[in-house]
Structures are given as C-alpha cells and as structure tokens.
Write an enzyme that holds these catalytic residues in place. Structure first.
Site, PDB file in Angstrom:
ATOM      1  CB  ALA B 182      -0.957  -0.015   1.199  1.00 44.07           C
ATOM      2  N   PRO B 184       0.889   4.169  -1.360  1.00 46.49           N
ATOM      3  CG  PRO B 184      -0.828   4.534  -2.894  1.00 46.49           C
ATOM      4  CD  PRO B 184      -0.011   3.431  -2.272  1.00 46.49           C
ATOM      5  CG  ASP B 185      -1.896   3.528   3.422  1.00 44.12           C
ATOM      6  OD1 ASP B 185      -2.693   4.411   3.079  1.00 44.12           O
ATOM      7  OD2 ASP B 185      -2.248   2.389   3.753  1.00 44.12           O
ATOM      8  CB  ALA B 186       4.725   4.481   2.813  1.00 39.89           C
TER       9      ALA B 186
END
Lengths: 407, 426
Positions: B182, B184-186
C-alpha cells in the site's frame, strides 16, 4: 525566475548538489518557499537530458523528470574540485541552513568540504547526504540504480503477479522515497539546530528508505506467522476481499477492511444479483473470517461488477460506503473531476516558450501556501545574481572564474 | 556513523519537548506520529472502544480461537509503537472536553477521520485554534476536504489504482500492477510529516500555527510527476516499461538458481557495458555492432535479456550480485523480508533493524526508520500498548486531574478504562 514565496520555509537557504536521487527532496523544500540553490557541474547536470523529453530535439534540456523535480529553484554552476571552487562553495555554506548532496560517500571529505569542515564554518549547518547504501557499512561503495535499490530494499519481490518476475514501480520510486525521508530529516535536524545552535550530518540510505516503505506492512506479520510476503497479484493478503475486478469497460479496485463495509457490499451483491449465499453470517466480521472463502467471494463480486461500467460501480459503490475506485490511466487522472474541482494541476510558463502543466500541491497550508515559483532554472541562470549580487564578486572576478572553468 | 549510534540508551533527541495529539486510524495518519515519536516527540493517540482502528482488528494466525487481539497486532507495532494511548468516548461531551484539554497542551494535532467528523465532534480547527492559537492542525484524507468526492472512502491500494500508479507500473502485457505494501499510505504519511515540519519551522520563527490538509490521492499523483507531465503536455500515455529503462541497457530482473530467486542488474554507460561483457563471459559482445551504443542496446533489449538470463540462471543470486559489483556494475538481489532482516550484511552493519520492547511479547523486530539523524539518533519506544494504557499518565500527570476526578470521568463513561487481553502462547 523565482518569485518571492509565501511558503512556510521562506527565508531558509538550501544548497543542493544532487543527482536525480535527491532532486525531489530539493523540490519539496523549494515549493514550500525555501531558497534552494541548485549547484550544477560546469556545463549543466546530465539529468537535464534523461528521457522522455518534452521537446524531442536532442540538444534541448527538457527532460520531464528534470523539469518536474527542479521547480522553484535557482541554478548556478560550480566546479567544486579546484580550490577557487571550494572557496566559493564554503562562502555559500556560511549563509545556508541545509546542504543536500548525493556524491559517493567520502567524496566531499576528500575535497576538504565534508561535514566537519562545514560545521567549523557554520555550526548550525545540516548536511543531508543521500546515497545508495548510506555513508557506512561493507557495501557503501556498491553501485546502484533505482531498480537495484528497489530490489535490495525488498519492494520488487512483492510487486506484481505471482508467476511473473518481480517488477518495479513506475517513476523511480526508490529515489522518491529517499527524497521524501531526506526532506523530513533535514527539517527535523533544522528544527533541532534552531533550538540548540547545533546542526548535524543526516545520512539517508536509499536501500533503507525502500525497506522502510516496503516492510511497513510485512515484517511484523512475517515474524508472527512465518509466511514470507510475496507477490500475489492485485489483492492484499490481509484484506478480504481486495483486488481489481472487471467491469463492462475497464477495471475497478475494491478493498474491504471493516465489518460494516463487508455488510454493505454483501447487501449490494444480494440486491443486484439475487445471491442469497453472500448474506451467510459466516462471512461477517473482520477479514480473517473470510480468508478461506476468498475465491468464492471474488466470484460473487465479479457477478456484480460485470453488470456495470467502471463509473457506475465507483459512484454507486461509494454511495453505499464501499471502497470501490477506478483503475485509472494517466489520461483519466489528467481529467479526473475531483482533481479538477480542487484545481490541482498547475500551469507554468516555460522561459523558452509554451506552458507546461504540473501536478500541484500535495498539501494545503492555510497560512503559508505551497506554490510553484518558477520553472527549473537554466544552466547557470543565477550565476550573476548569486556570485555578484550575494557574494559580491566583481565582473572581472566572475569572468576569470569562468575562464578557468570554475563556473 | 557507528551502528551503536542508532539506538543509544539516552541522549538528546531532535523533537524533544514537542507534543503531538492524534485522532487516527489505519496507516497514512498514524505513521506520522510514529516517526515523530521516533525523533523524541511525545505523541498521544486518542482512541475509542466504540470505533477501534482497523489496525487493532487483529486475529493471530497462531491462535485464532482467542479472537481479536488489539494490542498484539504487528501493524500496530509498525505504525503506532512509541506513542502514549488514551481511550475516550468522543460521543459524550465530557469525552470531548477532555480531548480539548489534551489539545490545549499540544503543539501538533494529526487526524485522518472521515471528512467532517472532527468538526461534528467539536474538534475542528476553528474550535481548537481558540484554545491553542499556535496549533499546527493536520488532516489527511483520501480525496482532500473539498470537491465532489471528499466523502468517498479509500485505502492505500485504492489510491494506487486511482492515482495511475497501478496502470503505469508493471509489464506491458499486464493491465495493472499492485504492491503488497500500500505504497500511497507510506508516501501520504511522509508528505504529511514534511508538511507538519514545514509548519513547525514557520511557527518557530513567527509563533503562528495553521491548518494543513492533505489529499492522499494528490500526494500520490505528486510522486508520479514526470509521468503525468508527459500526459498533460503531449496527451501521451506513458508506456509500461516493466523493469526496463530508457537511459540504461541492459537493465532487468534476471532469474537465478533456486526457487523464485532473482537479481536486478543495471548497466549504465559504455564503460560499464565493456566490463559487463567480460564478467558474463561474452567478450565478443564488446565488438558487436548490435550493442555498440545505448541506442543499439535498447534496440536489442530482448536478445540481451535472454542471453543474460542464461548466464544468471545457473548461479546463486548473491553470487551474481557480488561478482558484478566487484566489476563496478550495479546489481542487487530481489530480497525477501527474511533476506533483509536476517542476512543483509549492509543493513546489519548499520544497525538498521530495530529491536523494540513489546509489552506482551518481550521484544519484536521492526523495520528501521531511515531518517539518518546521526547527531540526534532516533529510537522507538514501547510497542504493544492497549487502548487506554496511558490514561493515568495523561489525565493524572499531564492534565493534573486527581484520582477522584479521573474515577468520575470513568463513571460517566468519558474515559474508557484500559483494555486487557491475553497473549497467545509463543
């Protein structure tokens, strides 16, 4: 070409000696108002010609990557190796807050302008080094690339289809990740220096940046259950259901994590397809309850999504609070109504004619707005302004430096 | 920098003295506080039994019969270790009043609740600016706080698909390619952290606070900048390149001996190409006009890749990497979590992997935080805290409430008592 800024970092001075692995770090700081002076080798940064180019004539410096990652900066040229070049650099360091560099470990030290030397002149200076493997360790002189860093950092192994070779993300994301860490580290060190008067050397490893980003969802889980994370197509192990599903005209992405979202999805499947089985209470609860039924649930979902277009599934799904989103092409992103409503893309005149549109602010500050203050600088565009205007060199001195290949 | 400097027993930390309060769930919000806590900030996470973060909905695969084990979630270690935890019922005015008292003694607020929730609770920026004028108030959401889709729900993988990342990445024959992490979370968290730090720098010089909003979609489109510009400027869809490059050839991820073992190789420049031909035992390639320049090699990529695979296929992936590196050619194994955390000599020498104290498990390993602050090294505090673990510290010590006051706040249901649970046998 850089207008005075209103950004939060207005008044901060950053020197950037960076290849593509650090240019985005400088951009983040520059678009927030810092005065970032990009110091290029005499003749200009070869990154100016990294394809794809905006204008395809080989002589033009119009790399999209260069244009994007060097907005809002000023540009000067300098050869650091002769003593006169080093002296000019040190004069600039006296008035700077942060130096960003991407040379091989030990290079600046060997020239006599490593962290210790800079700190003697300016005790508050933050020197941020971005390198493939960091400043220390047995492999610190190994060669790397964005792909190699992504491999060693563990990203490649967990991207793509199970039966395909490991594959990387588009857009040099190892370099982007190192840059985003480096930008934050630089500011943490800067805040500390403002408080204590002492700067420091910031040592960012691109391999570590990729590792941190990649394993943020993997390590603890592996240690817990002994299953090494690997490629598994479009779904995530921990989220059931998740993945890309076919519609009449393309793909949608769906992810369910909360029990309530599952209920909403099951209801919609039931309403639309008449499927009774999907309402079985054994599917309810957190994703772990559905783990062993993943394939069956995927079939139920396909029966639903194939009846509609991407846009229908997206908006009706979201109306029901289910996380359906389109799988977008770049063209679809460029005309996305949400981004358009927020005036996300920003247009900027290019000094050699024409306009370019750029992705806009990743964040919106109420008091100190982000802004693109200018296109990427031309080679040595601000030499006069910086060397004469700020360091006070005479026209003759500048000419002599130019003749000797220092600038 | 010696490895011992990564995690010293004491020593000054860069963000010491800063207090952060967060109302967060998932990862894109919480990771900001995780990183700030690592740098020495005191981070207080306000939770509620009514609506636990998905991260707490964890069932141990080794002991599913125990049900949800909220304090044992490994994701909770990765994204929330080192914080303080209080539990408040924010549907009660008394709960909100206590949250406001915590905000009044905090420098930064981080939230990623659904759009409009904080305002409805009376915890919007306008409400809180009055009690803490120099507050830096940061909100993160999937789509941003304006626009027709502002209330839409999304997770990190949704944003991978929305932003174009999934379509632009991967092999040409695959319609979309996703990560298991995921991404985009980071990136949303990292851009959010940077945005907060910018506001803190402004505050340190002017005394002014402000509100910041972040759209996770927009932050992710930012990391794809050059690809989007190609589309915006020329109306061209950037081609999917897989592991290839337009500026180096050969480049790829090549099969090695053993099951699912691979080594990535980048040959950049003609000098490296000449050395590469020697290492892979194909000296005749040095004179071959098909490979004489970058343009020529790009044109014969498929032939090169097939021939290189033949050479790598019979060799151990690490042998391929070290042999090529000795000749000054960029090469690296596609490492698994186990490779990196158990065997990577470079990460080990730098002390990158952190051993974190865990309240239920003793110690756990966590991926390091690569901020590289050699003068003020970061460290991760305790993991495995339950909801409300630090109620006494925060309400008693920090806010100065008496034990009686705390007890009555528990009785009216404003403060939720600390949760307890059993750990599965190791």
């Amino acid at each position: 070409m850089t207008a005075a800024g209103t950004g939060a970092l207005c008044g901060r001075r950053i020197l950037e000696l960076a290849d593509p692995s650090g240019a985005y770090c400088g951009k983040l700081l520059a678009d927030m108002g810092a005065d970032v002076i990009k110091i290029e080798r005499v003749g200009g940064d070869p990154a100016r010609r990294i394809p794809p180019l905006w204008r395809n004539e080989a002589s033009e410096d119009t790399s999209f990557a260069f244009l994007y990652t060097n907005t809002s900066k000023r540009g000067i040229t300098l050869n650091l190796e002769p003593p006169a070049g080093r002296d000019l650099f040190l004069q600039l360091v006296r008035k700077a807050d942060v130096v960003i560099e991407t040379f091989e470990p030990g290079y600046l030290n060997a020239l006599g302008v490593g962290y210790e030397a800079l700190a003697r002149l300016n005790s508050r200076i933050v020197l941020t080094s971005i390198t493939a493997f960091g400043q220390t360790g047995p492999q610190c002189h190994y060669r790397s690339s964005d792909l190699v860093a992504s491999a060693l950092g563990g990203a490649l192994y967990v991207i793509g289809e199970e039966n395909d070779p490991p594959v990387t993300l588009a857009g040099s994301q190892a370099h982007v990740s190192a840059s985003t860490f480096a930008a934050s580290s630089s500011l943490v060190a800067l805040l500390h220096a403002s408080r204590t008067g002492r700067g420091q050397h910031v040592d960012v490893s691109i391999q570590e940046a990729v590792t941190a980003v990649t394993h943020i969802c993997g390590v603890g889980k592996w240690l817990d259950d002994g299953i090494i994370p690997k490629r598994r197509g479009t779904s995530l192990f921990a989220s059931v259901p998740s993945g890309a599903y076919p519609c009449k005209d393309g793909l949608v992405y769906l992810m369910v994590n909360r029990p309530l979202h599952w209920k909403a999805l099951a209801d919609w499947i039931h309403e639309e397809t008449g499927n009774e089985e999907v309402l079985d209470p054994m599917f309810e609860g957190p994703s772990s309850r559905r783990q062993e039924h993943r394939e069956l649930i995927d079939l139920f979902i396909c029966e639903l999504t194939q009846r509609f277009t991407v846009s229908e599934v997206y908006h009706e799904g979201q109306r029901r609070h289910i996380a359906f989103t389109p799988v977008n092409s770049a063209a679809a992103v460029a005309r996305d109504p949400q981004l358009e409503a927020r005036a996300y893309f920003v247009s900027l005149a290019h000094p050699e004619g024409g306009h370019l549109r750029y992705p806009g602010a990743p964040y919106r500050h109420s008091r100190t707005p982000w802004s693109l203050r200018g296109s990427a600088p031309g080679v040595g565009e601000h030499n006069e302004e910086v060397y004469r205007g700020e360091l006070g060199l005479s026209a003759e001195q500048l000419g002599a430096l130019r003749d000797h290949g220092v600038i | 920098m010696a490895s011992s400097e990564r995690a010293p027993a004491g020593g000054a930390q860069a963000l010491q003295g800063l207090r952060v309060v967060e109302f967060t769930s998932g990862m894109a919000g919480p990771w900001i506080g995780r990183l700030m806590a690592y740098c020495g900030a005191e981070v207080i996470k306000i939770e509620s039994q009514q609506r636990p973060s998905v991260v707490r909905l964890y069932v141990s695969p080794r002991a599913p019969e125990l049900g949800v084990q909220a304090a044992l979630s490994p994701w909770f270690t990765d994204w929330d270790a080192g914080k303080r935890f209080v539990a408040l019922d924010l549907t009660r005015p008394e709960g909100v009043a206590l949250a406001r008292r915590i905000v009044a003694v905090s420098d930064v607020l981080v939230e990623n609740y659904s759009s409009g929730v904080m305002e409805k609770l009376g915890l919007g920026y306008e409400d809180l600016e009055r009690i803490r004028p120099d507050l830096v108030y940061f909100s993160s959401s999937g789509y941003g706080d304006t626009g027709p889709c502002r209330r839409y729900v999304s997770w990190g993988s949704n944003i991978e698909a929305m932003s174009g990342l999934a379509t632009l990445s991967g092999f040409p024959e695959r319609a979309c390619t996703l990560t298991q992490f995921a991404y985009p979370d980071a990136q949303s968290a990292l851009h959010g952290l940077f945005a907060v730090l910018c506001a803190l720098d402004h505050r340190s010089r002017t005394g002014e606070g402000q509100r910041i909003t972040l759209s996770q979609l927009e932050a992710t489109v930012c990391v794809l900048g050059p690809l989007l510009m190609q589309q915006l400027a020329r109306g061209e869809e950037p081609p999917r390149l897989g592991n290839a490059s337009l500026s180096a050839a050969p480049q790829g991820c090549y099969p090695c001996r053993g099951e699912d073992r691979w080594c990535a190789i980048t040959v950049e420049g003609d000098a490296a190409w000449q050395r590469f031909c020697e290492v892979v035992e194909r000296p005749e390639w040095k004179e071959d006009p098909r490979f004489a320049s970058l343009t020529a090699r790009l044109g014969h990529r498929a032939e090169l890749d097939a021939a290189i695979s033949q050479w790598t296929r019979t060799r151990d992936a690490y042998e391929v990497m070290h042999t090529l590196q000795r000749a000054g050619i960029a090469a690296g194994v596609a490492q698994t979590a186990e490779d990196e955390f158990r065997h990577d000599a470079q990460l080990k020498a730098r002390g990158f992997i952190e051993e974190v104290e865990h309240l239920a498990k003793g110690h756990v390993l966590a991926p390091g935080i690569p901020l590289g602050l050699t003068g003020t090294p970061g460290r991760t505090g305790r993991a495995g805290a339950a909801m409300g673990q630090d109620n006494d510290y925060v309400f008693g010590e920090l806010l100065g409430m008496s034990p009686d006051e705390i007890r009555s706040a528990v009785l009216v249901g404003a403060i939720e008592p600390a949760a307890t649970e059993r750990a599965p046998a190791p």
